[in-house]
Design an enzyme around this catalytic site. Structure first.
Site, PDB file in Angstrom:
ATOM      1  N   SER A 185      28.440  43.651  95.298  1.00  0.00           N
ATOM      2  CA  SER A 185      28.978  43.926  96.955  1.00  0.00           C
ATOM      3  C   SER A 185      29.890  45.073  96.618  1.00  0.00           C
ATOM      4  O   SER A 185      29.713  46.241  95.904  1.00  0.00           O
ATOM      5  CB  SER A 185      29.454  42.731  97.056  1.00  0.00           C
ATOM      6  OG  SER A 185      29.913  42.658  98.334  1.00  0.00           O
ATOM      7  N   ASP A 387      30.401  42.754 114.439  1.00  0.00           N
ATOM      8  CA  ASP A 387      30.349  42.145 113.519  1.00  0.00           C
ATOM      9  C   ASP A 387      30.732  40.929 114.229  1.00  0.00           C
ATOM     10  O   ASP A 387      30.688  40.324 114.011  1.00  0.00           O
ATOM     11  CB  ASP A 387      30.720  42.501 112.174  1.00  0.00           C
ATOM     12  CG  ASP A 387      30.914  42.838 111.201  1.00  0.00           C
ATOM     13  OD1 ASP A 387      30.520  44.014 110.659  1.00  0.00           O
ATOM     14  OD2 ASP A 387      31.087  42.152 110.269  1.00  0.00           O
ATOM     15  N   HIS A 412      22.645  37.977  98.801  1.00  0.00           N
ATOM     16  CA  HIS A 412      23.735  38.869  98.434  1.00  0.00           C
ATOM     17  C   HIS A 412      23.989  38.622  96.861  1.00  0.00           C
ATOM     18  O   HIS A 412      24.475  37.619  96.529  1.00  0.00           O
ATOM     19  CB  HIS A 412      24.725  38.574  99.238  1.00  0.00           C
ATOM     20  CG  HIS A 412      25.768  39.644  99.114  1.00  0.00           C
ATOM     21  ND1 HIS A 412      25.738  40.825  99.322  1.00  0.00           N
ATOM     22  CD2 HIS A 412      27.299  39.479  99.034  1.00  0.00           C
ATOM     23  CE1 HIS A 412      26.842  41.742  99.138  1.00  0.00           C
ATOM     24  NE2 HIS A 412      27.609  40.669  99.021  1.00  0.00           N
TER      25      HIS A 412
END
Length: 454
Positions: A185, A387, A412
């Site tokens: 990330s 978002d 992720h």
């Protein structure tokens, strides 16, 4: 630059155009919960690695300059790092530097996960470096605005350089030993940038789910969530995607009705704030958005409260009597499951309470670091999902030394997580490809040593 960028599915949902501040908070708590779960699953670190204190990781502290860009400012702080020497062969063995991101780092950062799993094959020393202003690496003065101006990716990269040099001396690392950065990330972005900016110090980097592009309005996040909810490979379907829309439409309908409908909604969805104001309604919708996006972002990971398959099952089955089931009932059940897993009473708070929490300048025991990360997103990155992060990453090779790997159905940073028997074939193949790429790089490093080029 040598970078690997693994794909994930996650993104936040399509919901509505209400302003949001809740999604990031809930997503970060989900991430912290999953990290703690995975670390606690190896509480007996010594048991899984053999008896003796030598198998346990060591913690250390580096003195770092608060402002490395001002030679006249000699103020400093202590930055925490962890070390796993169990497999290190010394001499010319590689160093795997696992970079921390927007949260605390524990001993599991060098004992579990992909860098630690790769270490035995090459006799690597594994070190993790906690990011400044997160975890226990917080300078004196706490989180006041005057201090936070020293929090940025540029400062973090300067810390990487300083740590690289200091740790080389501390552990008597050979000048020919290649240093490879790992990160996931935001920390993956740092790993990629470290190699790009300091190729003389960082030989290669493995950057997982790294958003290397900054975007202010990150609407693409919801697009990925939407596509993922329709992916049959992970338990999604067109019906699931429609059920999510129907559930959110019902929430918005009840918000518009006001009165008793709003009061019931507040109780059923565990909103710890009245829903009369647009700001508080936005907090609730944002938290619900994060709940659905979190199921995608962390799909299939150990400790995740809900997978996409489980979420879709709830929304389509209602989580109860099928004759009375609705997508909204399934959403209610999903909220209960997530709150129970996180040990939280409320899904959302009032906007005033959220702002008050963000204004606190005292370091928190939690490793989440909401105030710090909000500062970084405001001053550097954006990432406002009206978002998951792979749309801001590099997903196609940029050259022979700039490889990209997309792991289909991988969530992720899943490639960075500890291996499990339930790992998908695509994830296993992805890790195998990373292993082979590292093998190629380290062979090049060895050849360079022989020629005297390193």
């Amino acid at each position: 630059m040598t970078v690997w960028l693994a794909r994930w599915l996650g993104r936040l949902l399509l919901v509505s155009l209400w302003g949001l501040s809740a999604p990031a908070s809930l997503l970060r708590r989900l991430g912290e919960h999953i990290q703690q779960f995975q670390e606690s699953s190896a509480q007996g670190l010594g048991l899984s690695l053999g008896p003796g204190a030598a198998a346990l990781p060591k913690v250390g502290w580096l003195e770092q300059l608060l402002d490395p860009f001002n030679v006249s400012d000699r103020r400093s702080f202590l930055q925490r790092y962890w070390v796993n020497e169990q497999h290190w062969v010394g001499e010319d063995g590689p160093i795997f530097l696992h970079l921390g991101g927007e949260g605390s780092l524990g001993p599991g950062s060098v004992m579990r996960g992909h860098p630690a799993a790769l270490a035995p094959a090459w006799g690597a020393l594994v070190i993790s470096l906690e990011h400044r202003f997160y975890g226990l690496s917080i300078p004196a003065g706490g989180l006041e605005m005057a201090q936070l101006r020293f929090l940025s990716s540029r400062h973090a990269l300067a810390d990487v350089v300083s740590a690289r040099l200091a740790l080389s001396r501390l552990f008597n690392v050979s000048s020919s030993s290649p240093w490879i950065c790992f990160g996931g990330s935001y920390a993956g972005s740092l790993a990629a940038w470290a190699r790009l900016k300091f190729p003389h110090l960082i030989f290669a980097s493995v950057a997982s789910s790294a958003p290397v592009r900054a975007v202010l309005d990150f609407s693409e996040y919801n697009d990925v969530v939407s596509r993922s909810l329709m992916s049959t490979a992970i338990g999604g379907s067109l019906e699931c995607r429609a059920a999510v829309s129907a559930a959110f439409a019902e929430v918005e309908r009840r918000l518009r009705l006001g009165g008793a409908a709003q009061a019931a909604l507040r109780s059923e969805l565990s909103a710890c704030g009245t829903l009369g104001s647009a700001e508080n309604q936005a907090e609730l919708l944002g938290a619900l958005q994060a709940l659905v996006g979190g199921a995608v972002q962390y799909d299939g990971q150990a400790g995740a409260p809900l997978s996409v398959r489980q979420l879709c099952g709830l929304l389509l089955g209602g989580g109860g009597n099928r004759s009375h089931s609705t997508p909204y009932c399934g959403l209610r059940r999903a909220v209960q499951i997530v709150l129970h897993s996180l040990g939280q009473k409320c899904l959302s708070f009032s906007r005033a309470e959220t702002v008050a929490q963000l204004r606190s300048t005292e370091p928190q025991l939690s490793g989440v670091g909401d105030r710090q990360w909000l500062y970084q997103t405001c001053t550097e990155f954006g990432f406002w999902d009206t978002d998951p992060w792979h749309v801001l990453s590099v997903t196609q090779a940029l050259g022979s030394s700039e490889s990209a790997l997309l792991i289909r159905t991988g969530s992720h940073c899943l490639d960075m997580a500890p291996e499990r028997p339930s790992d998908s074939p695509s994830l296993r193949l992805g890790r195998q490809n990373i292993f082979q790429q590292l093998q190629t790089w380290l062979k090049l490093a060895k050849e360079s040593q022989v020629k005297g080029e390193v």
